[in-house]
Scaffold this motif. Structure first.
Motif, PDB file in Angstrom:
ATOM      1  N   MET A   1       0.839  -1.170   0.000  1.00 18.33           N
ATOM      2  CA  MET A   1       0.000   0.000   0.000  1.00 18.33           C
ATOM      3  C   MET A   1       0.883   1.231   0.000  1.00 18.33           C
ATOM      4  O   MET A   1       1.450   1.608   1.005  1.00 18.33           O
ATOM      5  N   GLN A   7      -1.536   7.027  -6.216  1.00 24.78           N
ATOM      6  CA  GLN A   7      -1.482   5.609  -6.513  1.00 24.78           C
ATOM      7  C   GLN A   7      -2.780   4.930  -6.127  1.00 24.78           C
ATOM      8  O   GLN A   7      -2.880   3.727  -6.124  1.00 24.78           O
ATOM      9  N   CYS A  12      -5.911  -0.431 -15.103  1.00 23.10           N
ATOM     10  CA  CYS A  12      -5.365  -1.774 -15.219  1.00 23.10           C
ATOM     11  C   CYS A  12      -5.309  -2.259 -16.659  1.00 23.10           C
ATOM     12  O   CYS A  12      -4.736  -3.303 -16.917  1.00 23.10           O
ATOM     13  N   THR A  21      -1.682  -3.871  -9.579  1.00 27.00           N
ATOM     14  CA  THR A  21      -2.265  -2.987  -8.568  1.00 27.00           C
ATOM     15  C   THR A  21      -3.322  -2.128  -9.218  1.00 27.00           C
ATOM     16  O   THR A  21      -3.024  -1.128  -9.834  1.00 27.00           O
ATOM     17  N   ARG A  24      -5.063   1.635  -5.309  1.00 29.45           N
ATOM     18  CA  ARG A  24      -4.377   1.864  -4.037  1.00 29.45           C
ATOM     19  C   ARG A  24      -4.912   3.150  -3.466  1.00 29.45           C
ATOM     20  O   ARG A  24      -4.795   4.202  -4.065  1.00 29.45           O
ATOM     21  N   ALA A 140     -10.374  -8.375  -4.935  1.00 29.10           N
ATOM     22  CA  ALA A 140      -9.397  -7.459  -4.361  1.00 29.10           C
ATOM     23  C   ALA A 140      -9.268  -7.726  -2.873  1.00 29.10           C
ATOM     24  O   ALA A 140     -10.051  -8.465  -2.279  1.00 29.10           O
ATOM     25  N   THR A 159      -8.163   1.016   2.034  1.00 29.89           N
ATOM     26  CA  THR A 159      -7.303   0.692   0.903  1.00 29.89           C
ATOM     27  C   THR A 159      -7.909  -0.466   0.140  1.00 29.89           C
ATOM     28  O   THR A 159      -8.411  -1.409   0.755  1.00 29.89           O
ATOM     29  N   SER A 161      -6.747  -3.067  -3.047  1.00 34.15           N
ATOM     30  CA  SER A 161      -5.707  -3.443  -4.007  1.00 34.15           C
ATOM     31  C   SER A 161      -6.044  -4.800  -4.598  1.00 34.15           C
ATOM     32  O   SER A 161      -6.655  -5.641  -3.934  1.00 34.15           O
ATOM     33  N   SER A 162      -5.671  -4.987  -5.834  1.00 33.10           N
ATOM     34  CA  SER A 162      -5.933  -6.272  -6.488  1.00 33.10           C
ATOM     35  C   SER A 162      -4.786  -6.602  -7.419  1.00 33.10           C
ATOM     36  O   SER A 162      -3.971  -5.775  -7.773  1.00 33.10           O
TER      37      SER A 162
END
Length: 163
Positions: A1, A7, A12, A21, A24, A140, A159, A161-162
């Protein structure tokens, strides 16, 4: 993170690195170093579970994000959240979560950490909850940081994220 709010969301479809990512979002810039410094801390007891009021906060925030109630999320968040990011920046980033992943379809607690006396910049009773989450458009990991204030759990960080 990562620590930068830029970010928070990455296209993607443009690069392989971005595919690792997707999003984020670190509203609370000092949250990552805090994870190493919070003492005392312990794992959330799976048998005991998450406090009902904390789980209700996670569910309410999830519903508010999905419904586009970004101002409400910001207004009801912990002061630590609002001190680190403007309402406009928060709305922009939460909008990216909605656009890129869609609504939450299901989630399962992956890991939880509880701190009775969180170190600065957080303070007091804190929970960090990590969920494996299935969204409309992908899977995610979500991370919620909650602070207890006067018996109520407030969002202090979020947060997504994946891979």
């Amino acid at each position: 993170m990562a620590l930068g709010s830029e970010q928070a969301a990455v296209d993607c479809t443009s690069r392989p690195a971005a595919a690792r990512t997707v999003l984020r979002f670190l509203v609370f810039y000092c949250l990552l170093p805090t994870a190493c410094c919070l003492l005392p801390s312990c794992a959330v007891d799976e048998r005991r579970g998450i406090p009902a009021a904390a789980q209700a906060t996670v569910e309410r925030v999830t519903e508010d994000i999905a419904a586009g109630r970004d101002e409400k999320v910001y207004r009801e968040a912990a002061p630590e959240w609002r001190a680190q990011v403007s309402a406009e920046e928060s709305a922009r980033i939460l909008g990216r979560v909605r656009e890129r992943l869609g609504r939450v379809e299901s989630r399962a607690l992956h890991k939880g950490t509880e701190q009775q006396s969180a170190s600065p910049p957080l303070s007091g009773h804190a929970l960090e909850l990590f969920y494996s989450t299935r969204f409309e458009r992908g899977s995610a990991t979500e991370r919620f940081t909650l602070l207890e204030r006067k018996g109520e759990w407030l969002l202090a960080g979020y947060t997504v994220s994946s891979d």
